[in-house]
Design a protein around this motif. Structure first.
Motif, PDB file in Angstrom:
ATOM      1  N   GLY A  43       0.818  -1.209   0.000  1.00  0.00           N
ATOM      2  CA  GLY A  43       0.000   0.000   0.000  1.00  0.00           C
ATOM      3  C   GLY A  43       0.851   1.257   0.000  1.00  0.00           C
ATOM      4  O   GLY A  43       1.787   1.381  -0.770  1.00  0.00           O
ATOM      5  N   LYS A  44       0.527   2.158   0.911  1.00  0.00           N
ATOM      6  CA  LYS A  44       1.216   3.452   0.983  1.00  0.00           C
ATOM      7  C   LYS A  44       2.142   3.550   2.185  1.00  0.00           C
ATOM      8  O   LYS A  44       2.544   4.646   2.579  1.00  0.00           O
ATOM      9  CB  LYS A  44       0.181   4.575   1.024  1.00  0.00           C
ATOM     10  CG  LYS A  44      -0.633   4.661  -0.238  1.00  0.00           C
ATOM     11  CD  LYS A  44      -1.615   5.795  -0.189  1.00  0.00           C
ATOM     12  CE  LYS A  44      -2.405   5.832  -1.496  1.00  0.00           C
ATOM     13  NZ  LYS A  44      -3.321   6.959  -1.538  1.00  0.00           N
ATOM     14  N   SER A  45       2.498   2.408   2.746  1.00  0.00           N
ATOM     15  CA  SER A  45       3.353   2.390   3.929  1.00  0.00           C
ATOM     16  C   SER A  45       4.816   2.637   3.537  1.00  0.00           C
ATOM     17  O   SER A  45       5.474   1.775   2.959  1.00  0.00           O
ATOM     18  CB  SER A  45       3.240   1.045   4.646  1.00  0.00           C
ATOM     19  OG  SER A  45       4.218   0.953   5.659  1.00  0.00           O
ATOM     20  N   LYS A  46       5.301   3.815   3.866  1.00  0.00           N
ATOM     21  CA  LYS A  46       6.678   4.188   3.528  1.00  0.00           C
ATOM     22  C   LYS A  46       7.689   3.220   4.151  1.00  0.00           C
ATOM     23  O   LYS A  46       8.629   2.789   3.500  1.00  0.00           O
ATOM     24  CB  LYS A  46       6.952   5.611   3.993  1.00  0.00           C
ATOM     25  CG  LYS A  46       8.341   6.078   3.694  1.00  0.00           C
ATOM     26  CD  LYS A  46       8.594   7.469   4.242  1.00  0.00           C
ATOM     27  CE  LYS A  46      10.048   7.834   4.071  1.00  0.00           C
ATOM     28  NZ  LYS A  46      10.387   9.082   4.735  1.00  0.00           N
ATOM     29  N   ASP A  47       7.462   2.866   5.417  1.00  0.00           N
ATOM     30  CA  ASP A  47       8.388   1.966   6.116  1.00  0.00           C
ATOM     31  C   ASP A  47       8.421   0.588   5.453  1.00  0.00           C
ATOM     32  O   ASP A  47       9.490   0.002   5.283  1.00  0.00           O
ATOM     33  CB  ASP A  47       8.004   1.817   7.585  1.00  0.00           C
ATOM     34  CG  ASP A  47       8.244   3.097   8.373  1.00  0.00           C
ATOM     35  OD1 ASP A  47       9.092   3.908   7.957  1.00  0.00           O
ATOM     36  OD2 ASP A  47       7.574   3.274   9.407  1.00  0.00           O
ATOM     37  N   ALA A  48       7.259   0.088   5.072  1.00  0.00           N
ATOM     38  CA  ALA A  48       7.197  -1.222   4.427  1.00  0.00           C
ATOM     39  C   ALA A  48       7.907  -1.186   3.077  1.00  0.00           C
ATOM     40  O   ALA A  48       8.647  -2.109   2.732  1.00  0.00           O
ATOM     41  CB  ALA A  48       5.745  -1.659   4.255  1.00  0.00           C
ATOM     42  N   TRP A  49       7.699  -0.117   2.313  1.00  0.00           N
ATOM     43  CA  TRP A  49       8.358  -0.003   1.012  1.00  0.00           C
ATOM     44  C   TRP A  49       9.868   0.078   1.168  1.00  0.00           C
ATOM     45  O   TRP A  49      10.612  -0.547   0.412  1.00  0.00           O
ATOM     46  CB  TRP A  49       7.840   1.211   0.238  1.00  0.00           C
ATOM     47  CG  TRP A  49       6.591   0.893  -0.510  1.00  0.00           C
ATOM     48  CD1 TRP A  49       5.318   1.245  -0.192  1.00  0.00           C
ATOM     49  CD2 TRP A  49       6.514   0.118  -1.715  1.00  0.00           C
ATOM     50  NE1 TRP A  49       4.442   0.750  -1.117  1.00  0.00           N
ATOM     51  CE2 TRP A  49       5.143   0.052  -2.072  1.00  0.00           C
ATOM     52  CE3 TRP A  49       7.439  -0.525  -2.523  1.00  0.00           C
ATOM     53  CZ2 TRP A  49       4.699  -0.627  -3.203  1.00  0.00           C
ATOM     54  CZ3 TRP A  49       6.990  -1.198  -3.652  1.00  0.00           C
ATOM     55  CH2 TRP A  49       5.646  -1.235  -3.974  1.00  0.00           C
ATOM     56  N   GLU A  50      10.329   0.853   2.129  1.00  0.00           N
ATOM     57  CA  GLU A  50      11.779   0.955   2.373  1.00  0.00           C
ATOM     58  C   GLU A  50      12.360  -0.411   2.703  1.00  0.00           C
ATOM     59  O   GLU A  50      13.409  -0.796   2.182  1.00  0.00           O
ATOM     60  CB  GLU A  50      12.074   1.921   3.515  1.00  0.00           C
ATOM     61  CG  GLU A  50      12.070   3.357   3.116  1.00  0.00           C
ATOM     62  CD  GLU A  50      12.472   4.274   4.261  1.00  0.00           C
ATOM     63  OE1 GLU A  50      13.037   3.804   5.268  1.00  0.00           O
ATOM     64  OE2 GLU A  50      12.207   5.472   4.136  1.00  0.00           O
ATOM     65  N   ASN A  51      11.686  -1.129   3.575  1.00  0.00           N
ATOM     66  CA  ASN A  51      12.139  -2.446   3.997  1.00  0.00           C
ATOM     67  C   ASN A  51      12.236  -3.405   2.805  1.00  0.00           C
ATOM     68  O   ASN A  51      13.256  -4.075   2.610  1.00  0.00           O
ATOM     69  CB  ASN A  51      11.190  -2.997   5.062  1.00  0.00           C
ATOM     70  CG  ASN A  51      11.619  -4.332   5.597  1.00  0.00           C
ATOM     71  OD1 ASN A  51      12.801  -4.652   5.653  1.00  0.00           O
ATOM     72  ND2 ASN A  51      10.652  -5.124   6.002  1.00  0.00           N
ATOM     73  N   HIS A  52      11.192  -3.464   2.014  1.00  0.00           N
ATOM     74  CA  HIS A  52      11.194  -4.411   0.901  1.00  0.00           C
ATOM     75  C   HIS A  52      12.097  -3.957  -0.247  1.00  0.00           C
ATOM     76  O   HIS A  52      12.723  -4.774  -0.909  1.00  0.00           O
ATOM     77  CB  HIS A  52       9.772  -4.695   0.433  1.00  0.00           C
ATOM     78  CG  HIS A  52       9.066  -5.629   1.363  1.00  0.00           C
ATOM     79  ND1 HIS A  52       9.286  -6.979   1.365  1.00  0.00           N
ATOM     80  CD2 HIS A  52       8.200  -5.399   2.375  1.00  0.00           C
ATOM     81  CE1 HIS A  52       8.568  -7.542   2.321  1.00  0.00           C
ATOM     82  NE2 HIS A  52       7.906  -6.599   2.948  1.00  0.00           N
ATOM     83  N   PHE A  53      12.184  -2.652  -0.465  1.00  0.00           N
ATOM     84  CA  PHE A  53      13.098  -2.158  -1.487  1.00  0.00           C
ATOM     85  C   PHE A  53      14.537  -2.548  -1.132  1.00  0.00           C
ATOM     86  O   PHE A  53      15.302  -2.973  -1.995  1.00  0.00           O
ATOM     87  CB  PHE A  53      12.984  -0.639  -1.642  1.00  0.00           C
ATOM     88  CG  PHE A  53      13.854  -0.093  -2.729  1.00  0.00           C
ATOM     89  CD1 PHE A  53      13.426  -0.112  -4.037  1.00  0.00           C
ATOM     90  CD2 PHE A  53      15.107   0.415  -2.438  1.00  0.00           C
ATOM     91  CE1 PHE A  53      14.231   0.382  -5.051  1.00  0.00           C
ATOM     92  CE2 PHE A  53      15.928   0.903  -3.444  1.00  0.00           C
ATOM     93  CZ  PHE A  53      15.486   0.888  -4.758  1.00  0.00           C
ATOM     94  N   PHE A  54      14.886  -2.423   0.146  1.00  0.00           N
ATOM     95  CA  PHE A  54      16.224  -2.798   0.603  1.00  0.00           C
ATOM     96  C   PHE A  54      16.495  -4.276   0.317  1.00  0.00           C
ATOM     97  O   PHE A  54      17.583  -4.646  -0.119  1.00  0.00           O
ATOM     98  CB  PHE A  54      16.381  -2.478   2.095  1.00  0.00           C
ATOM     99  CG  PHE A  54      17.736  -2.809   2.636  1.00  0.00           C
ATOM    100  CD1 PHE A  54      18.838  -2.053   2.288  1.00  0.00           C
ATOM    101  CD2 PHE A  54      17.917  -3.882   3.483  1.00  0.00           C
ATOM    102  CE1 PHE A  54      20.105  -2.364   2.784  1.00  0.00           C
ATOM    103  CE2 PHE A  54      19.172  -4.197   3.994  1.00  0.00           C
ATOM    104  CZ  PHE A  54      20.265  -3.431   3.634  1.00  0.00           C
ATOM    105  N   LYS A  55      15.495  -5.122   0.543  1.00  0.00           N
ATOM    106  CA  LYS A  55      15.660  -6.556   0.277  1.00  0.00           C
ATOM    107  C   LYS A  55      15.888  -6.820  -1.208  1.00  0.00           C
ATOM    108  O   LYS A  55      16.727  -7.632  -1.589  1.00  0.00           O
ATOM    109  CB  LYS A  55      14.446  -7.337   0.767  1.00  0.00           C
ATOM    110  CG  LYS A  55      14.353  -7.398   2.266  1.00  0.00           C
ATOM    111  CD  LYS A  55      13.104  -8.108   2.722  1.00  0.00           C
ATOM    112  CE  LYS A  55      12.999  -8.042   4.235  1.00  0.00           C
ATOM    113  NZ  LYS A  55      11.791  -8.665   4.734  1.00  0.00           N
ATOM    114  N   PHE A  56      15.138  -6.122  -2.048  1.00  0.00           N
ATOM    115  CA  PHE A  56      15.330  -6.270  -3.496  1.00  0.00           C
ATOM    116  C   PHE A  56      16.731  -5.791  -3.880  1.00  0.00           C
ATOM    117  O   PHE A  56      17.393  -6.414  -4.709  1.00  0.00           O
ATOM    118  CB  PHE A  56      14.269  -5.477  -4.265  1.00  0.00           C
ATOM    119  CG  PHE A  56      12.982  -6.229  -4.468  1.00  0.00           C
ATOM    120  CD1 PHE A  56      12.711  -6.840  -5.679  1.00  0.00           C
ATOM    121  CD2 PHE A  56      12.043  -6.323  -3.459  1.00  0.00           C
ATOM    122  CE1 PHE A  56      11.531  -7.531  -5.879  1.00  0.00           C
ATOM    123  CE2 PHE A  56      10.861  -7.009  -3.639  1.00  0.00           C
ATOM    124  CZ  PHE A  56      10.604  -7.620  -4.856  1.00  0.00           C
TER     125      PHE A  56
END
Length: 71
Positions: A43-56
């Motif tokens: 969704g629009k969760s900045k923290d979640a996106w940061e976390n998953h982007f880092f994993k990618f």
């Protein structure tokens, strides 16, 4: 009290399961599938996106997540 927080609890469980599913897909090397699901699950969760982007990024899959965001 729990009745008042029911929607928050459901949202938390949905988010937690979604994050676990994305982690599972990445562990299996299914980055394209995980990237496609990220838009809906994070969704629009900045923290979640940061976390998953880092994993990618750790796995050299930034291009895959970038492509899914452009569609």
């Amino acid at each position: 009290m729990l009745k008042e927080k029911r929607s928050e609890v459901k949202r938390y469980k949905y988010d937690a399961v979604g994050h676990q599913y994305l982690d599972y897909l990445c562990e299996r090397g299914e980055y394209e599938r995980a990237a496609c699901q990220s838009v809906e699950l994070l969704g629009k969760s900045k923290d979640a996106w940061e976390n998953h982007f880092f994993k990618f990024r750790q796995h050299g899959q930034v291009k895959v997540i970038d492509q899914s965001l452009q569609t």
